[in-house]
Every structure is written in structure tokens, then in C-alpha cells.
Scaffold this active site. Structure first.
Site, mmCIF file in Angstrom:
data_model
loop_
_atom_site.group_PDB
_atom_site.id
_atom_site.type_symbol
_atom_site.label_atom_id
_atom_site.label_comp_id
_atom_site.label_asym_id
_atom_site.label_seq_id
_atom_site.Cartn_x
_atom_site.Cartn_y
_atom_site.Cartn_z
ATOM 1 N N SER A 10 0.814 -1.223 0.000
ATOM 2 C CA SER A 10 0.000 0.000 0.000
ATOM 3 C C SER A 10 0.848 1.274 0.000
ATOM 4 O O SER A 10 0.360 2.353 0.287
ATOM 5 C CB SER A 10 -0.988 -0.017 1.170
ATOM 6 O OG SER A 10 -0.399 -0.530 2.337
ATOM 7 N N SER A 11 2.127 1.141 -0.362
ATOM 8 C CA SER A 11 2.968 2.333 -0.476
ATOM 9 C C SER A 11 2.709 3.082 -1.779
ATOM 10 O O SER A 11 2.980 4.285 -1.876
ATOM 11 C CB SER A 11 4.442 1.920 -0.423
ATOM 12 O OG SER A 11 4.682 0.865 -1.331
ATOM 13 N N ARG A 12 2.214 2.360 -2.784
ATOM 14 C CA ARG A 12 2.086 2.952 -4.131
ATOM 15 C C ARG A 12 0.888 2.349 -4.849
ATOM 16 O O ARG A 12 0.319 1.357 -4.399
ATOM 17 C CB ARG A 12 3.306 2.596 -5.001
ATOM 18 C CG ARG A 12 4.614 2.924 -4.452
ATOM 19 C CD ARG A 12 5.725 2.629 -5.431
ATOM 20 N NE ARG A 12 6.272 1.292 -5.291
ATOM 21 C CZ ARG A 12 6.438 0.441 -6.298
ATOM 22 N NH1 ARG A 12 6.070 0.773 -7.518
ATOM 23 N NH2 ARG A 12 6.967 -0.745 -6.089
ATOM 24 N N TYR A 153 3.366 -14.610 -14.786
ATOM 25 C CA TYR A 153 2.388 -13.746 -14.083
ATOM 26 C C TYR A 153 0.974 -14.317 -14.226
ATOM 27 O O TYR A 153 0.207 -14.365 -13.254
ATOM 28 C CB TYR A 153 2.483 -12.347 -14.697
ATOM 29 C CG TYR A 153 1.619 -11.287 -14.060
ATOM 30 C CD1 TYR A 153 1.935 -10.744 -12.817
ATOM 31 C CD2 TYR A 153 0.509 -10.771 -14.737
ATOM 32 C CE1 TYR A 153 1.161 -9.737 -12.259
ATOM 33 C CE2 TYR A 153 -0.271 -9.768 -14.189
ATOM 34 C CZ TYR A 153 0.060 -9.250 -12.947
ATOM 35 O OH TYR A 153 -0.721 -8.254 -12.398
ATOM 36 N N SER A 154 0.632 -14.775 -15.441
ATOM 37 C CA SER A 154 -0.706 -15.360 -15.657
ATOM 38 C C SER A 154 -0.888 -16.589 -14.769
ATOM 39 O O SER A 154 -1.962 -16.795 -14.193
ATOM 40 C CB SER A 154 -0.904 -15.738 -17.125
ATOM 41 O OG SER A 154 -0.818 -14.598 -17.948
HETATM 42 P P1 NDP Z 1 2.921 -1.189 -8.171
HETATM 43 O O1 NDP Z 1 4.156 -1.722 -8.792
HETATM 44 O O2 NDP Z 1 2.503 0.208 -8.454
HETATM 45 O O3 NDP Z 1 3.016 -1.380 -6.553
HETATM 46 C C1 NDP Z 1 3.367 -2.617 -6.041
HETATM 47 C C2 NDP Z 1 3.237 -2.611 -4.534
HETATM 48 O O4 NDP Z 1 3.539 -3.931 -4.059
HETATM 49 C C3 NDP Z 1 4.203 -1.682 -3.828
HETATM 50 O O5 NDP Z 1 3.580 -1.186 -2.665
HETATM 51 C C4 NDP Z 1 5.376 -2.581 -3.464
HETATM 52 O O6 NDP Z 1 6.085 -2.176 -2.304
HETATM 53 C C5 NDP Z 1 4.647 -3.885 -3.165
HETATM 54 N N1 NDP Z 1 5.472 -5.074 -3.384
HETATM 55 C C6 NDP Z 1 5.968 -5.532 -4.562
HETATM 56 N N2 NDP Z 1 6.677 -6.656 -4.356
HETATM 57 C C7 NDP Z 1 6.639 -6.905 -3.029
HETATM 58 C C8 NDP Z 1 7.198 -7.902 -2.204
HETATM 59 N N3 NDP Z 1 7.963 -8.898 -2.689
HETATM 60 N N4 NDP Z 1 6.959 -7.844 -0.886
HETATM 61 C C9 NDP Z 1 6.221 -6.862 -0.363
HETATM 62 N N5 NDP Z 1 5.669 -5.880 -1.089
HETATM 63 C C10 NDP Z 1 5.875 -5.902 -2.410
HETATM 64 O O7 NDP Z 1 1.769 -2.227 -8.586
HETATM 65 P P2 NDP Z 1 0.196 -1.995 -8.832
HETATM 66 O O8 NDP Z 1 -0.340 -1.089 -7.818
HETATM 67 O O9 NDP Z 1 -0.034 -1.717 -10.248
HETATM 68 O O10 NDP Z 1 -0.335 -3.488 -8.581
HETATM 69 C C11 NDP Z 1 -0.982 -3.884 -7.374
HETATM 70 C C12 NDP Z 1 -1.604 -5.246 -7.598
HETATM 71 O O11 NDP Z 1 -2.552 -5.181 -8.670
HETATM 72 C C13 NDP Z 1 -0.592 -6.337 -8.005
HETATM 73 O O12 NDP Z 1 -0.939 -7.552 -7.400
HETATM 74 C C14 NDP Z 1 -0.766 -6.431 -9.500
HETATM 75 O O13 NDP Z 1 -0.418 -7.693 -9.987
HETATM 76 C C15 NDP Z 1 -2.264 -6.179 -9.623
HETATM 77 N N6 NDP Z 1 -2.651 -5.724 -10.952
HETATM 78 C C16 NDP Z 1 -2.177 -4.543 -11.487
HETATM 79 C C17 NDP Z 1 -2.559 -4.154 -12.764
HETATM 80 C C18 NDP Z 1 -2.084 -2.899 -13.398
HETATM 81 O O14 NDP Z 1 -2.388 -2.697 -14.588
HETATM 82 N N7 NDP Z 1 -1.383 -2.028 -12.712
HETATM 83 C C19 NDP Z 1 -3.475 -4.997 -13.568
HETATM 84 C C20 NDP Z 1 -3.911 -6.178 -12.916
HETATM 85 C C21 NDP Z 1 -3.505 -6.521 -11.652
HETATM 86 P P3 NDP Z 1 7.320 -1.084 -2.386
HETATM 87 O O15 NDP Z 1 6.714 0.217 -2.840
HETATM 88 O O16 NDP Z 1 7.849 -0.991 -1.002
HETATM 89 O O17 NDP Z 1 8.278 -1.609 -3.390
#
Ligand code: NDP
Length: 242
Positions: A10-12, A153-154
Site C-alpha cells: 500500500s505504499s504505491r 504472471y498469468s
Molecule cells: P505497483 O508496482 O505500483 O506497486 C506494487 C506494490 O507492491 C508496492 O507497494 C510494493 O512495495 C509492493 N510489493 C511488490 N513486491 C513486493 C514484495 N515482494 N513484498 C512486499 N511488497 C511488495 O503495482 P500496482 O499497484 O499496479 O499493482 C498492485 C496489484 O494489482 C498487483 O498484485 C498487480 O499484480 C495487480 N494488478 C495490477 C494491474 C495494473 O495494470 N497495474 C493490472 C492487474 C492486476 P514497495 O513500494 O515498497 O516496493
């Protein structure tokens, strides 16, 4: 006592929008990040401005032991969560013949193992609350219909749908619902910079990318008390993509 919801990642991006939307709904939020604690602190400020409480947890969801230790300590020191949103996820795209073992493993270990690493330690404590609860798991259009360059990923996202539906069966009698939200293409850092956006937009009936807030709205709906009869479902937020 107001209810707490854990939102992983939930940071981004989408997770940030979910945390803010749920705070607008009056939930206290357990924020979570891996590296970007600085950004999680910014989200925390917004939650405070909305009159809600927060805590921040920082760990890699692919690391089973540390995830368990941190989560169990958090609920022992505070209280167990009403809701959990398994949102954190990654991509590591490549055409399958060129896909390395590392690319496969990193995505499966984060996205699919993350389900186990977060939810397995928390399920019994949630059951022991003897109160309704909510679990929402972020899957993807890629998990529903597949996407080229994203075999890893799929697979992870399709696996999350199966896992969520099975867990929904186990928890339904306990009044804990388990559902997936399946976004299409949402404008966040996750989208590859090389994505042929023009070509992709032609395939989306709504002719635009989705916004994180539009995914958050679906999570907010499922988190609400009145969604108690909705479980084992996948809700798509994709502009009609499939
Ligand atoms: P972002 O890359 O914008 O953000 C990812 C978030 O997940 C960050 O808060 C990051 O933390 C955290 N994160 C990533 N890897 C880890 C890890 N190994 N352990 C702990 N935290 C982790 O991604 P989105 O917001 O776009 O995606 C969020 C979800 O939605 C994902 O599950 C993605 O697969 C899904 N999704 C997204 C789509 C899109 O088009 N964007 C489409 C379909 C699904 P930190 O900031 O600290 O690195």
C-alpha cells in the site's frame, strides 16, 4: 472499537488507493511495503488527515518466516484484522522461450506464495475473532485469459483465483468472505514503459486505462458489512476488456 484492515503493497499504486478509500470508509489501516517506506509514510499522513489510525509493516511477502513473524507480532501487540487485502504483486515479463528460471520463480514466489505467506498465519486468528471478516485478493485479467509475455504472471494470478475460491469454501461458515478483484490495465508503475499503449487501448472497449481509485472502489464494496453474502467471486474492473 473500529476495525483494522491490512493492505499489502500500500505504499504505491493500487494498494495506496485502496488504503485511502478504506480510510474514507472509516477503517484503520495496516499499511505495508517492501522497500518504499518513505512512500508508505506519505500514505500514512493521508490516513491521519482522514481521521483514521495506521500502522506500517515492512517485509518481503515472498519471505515466509519473516512475514509470519512480523504479522503474528503485529496482531499479538494490537488486535487481529477485520479485513486483509492481498494486493502486493510483481511482474517480470519475457517471451516464454526466453524466460529465465529467475523470472519464473520471482513472480511465483511473490504473487502466489505471498498468498500463503500472508494468509496462512492470519486465518486462525481471524477465525478466533468469531466475527465477520473480509479477504480480498488482487488477481488480474492476465490470470483470467492469459497474456503474451506473462506466462509466469498469468500462472500466478490464475493460481490466486483457485486458492481464493478454495479458501472461500473453508471460511464461509465462519462468516469470512474471500473474493478476488481482477483489474485490467491500470495506470501505475507496474505497467511496462515499453507497453504499446496505443495498440492496447484499441482492445479496451472503454478506450482508456483504469485508475487505481476505480479498483479501490470494488475493494471498498467487498469490504463493507453489507457484502456479507458475496464470497468465492471474481469481480473484474477492466473497462470491458474481457
Ligand atoms: P505497483 O508496482 O505500483 O506497486 C506494487 C506494490 O507492491 C508496492 O507497494 C510494493 O512495495 C509492493 N510489493 C511488490 N513486491 C513486493 C514484495 N515482494 N513484498 C512486499 N511488497 C511488495 O503495482 P500496482 O499497484 O499496479 O499493482 C498492485 C496489484 O494489482 C498487483 O498484485 C498487480 O499484480 C495487480 N494488478 C495490477 C494491474 C495494473 O495494470 N497495474 C493490472 C492487474 C492486476 P514497495 O513500494 O515498497 O516496493
Amino acid at each position: 472499537m473500529s476495525k483494522w484492515v491490512l493492505v499489502t503493497g500500500s505504499s504505491r499504486g493500487i494498494g495506496r488507493a485502496i488504503a485511502i478509500e478504506l480510510a474514507k470508509d472509516g477503517f484503520n489501516i495496516v499499511l505495508h511495503c517492501r522497500n518504499r517506506r518513505d512512500l508508505a509514510e506519505v500514505v500514512a499522513g493521508e490516513i491521519t488527515r482522514l481521521g483514521c489510525n495506521y500502522r506500517i509493516l515492512q517485509f518481503d511477502i515472498s519471505e515466509r518466516e519473516s512475514a509470519k513473524e512480523i504479522l503474528l507480532k503485529d496482531i499479538e501487540d494490537n488486535s487481529c484484522y477485520y479485513g486483509i487485502v492481498c494486493n502486493a504483486g510483481v511482474t517480470s515479463d519475457n517471451a516464454f522461450p526466453a524466460m529465465s528460471g529467475k523470472e519464473w520463480d520471482s513472480v511465483i514466489h511473490t504473487n502466489l506464495d505471498g498468498f500463503y505467506n500472508i494468509l496462512q498465519p492470519l486465518t486462525m486468528p481471524m477465525v478466533r475473532r468469531r466475527a465477520p471478516g473480509r479477504i480480498v485478493v488482487m488477481t488480474s485479467v492476465s490470470g483470467l485469459i492469459g497474456n503474451r509475455g506473462q506466462v509466469n504472471y498469468s500462472a500466478s494470478k490464475a493460481g490466486l483465483i483457485g486458492a481464493s475460491k478454495a479458501l472461500a469454501l473453508e471460511l464461509a461458515k465462519r462468516k469470512i468472505t474471500v473474493n478476488c478483484v481482477s483489474p485490467g490495465l491500470i495506470g501505475t508503475d507496474l505497467l511496462s514503459k515499453d507497453l504499446p499503449v496505443g495498440e492496447i487501448l484499441k482492445m479496451i472497449p472503454a478506450r482508456r486505462l483504469g485508475k487505481p481509485e476505480e479498483v479501490a472502489a470494488a475493494v471498498s464494496f467487498l469490504m463493507h458489512e453489507r457484502a456479507e453474502y458475496i464470497t468465492r467471486q471474481v469481480i473484474s474492473v477492466n473497462g470491458g476488456l474481457c
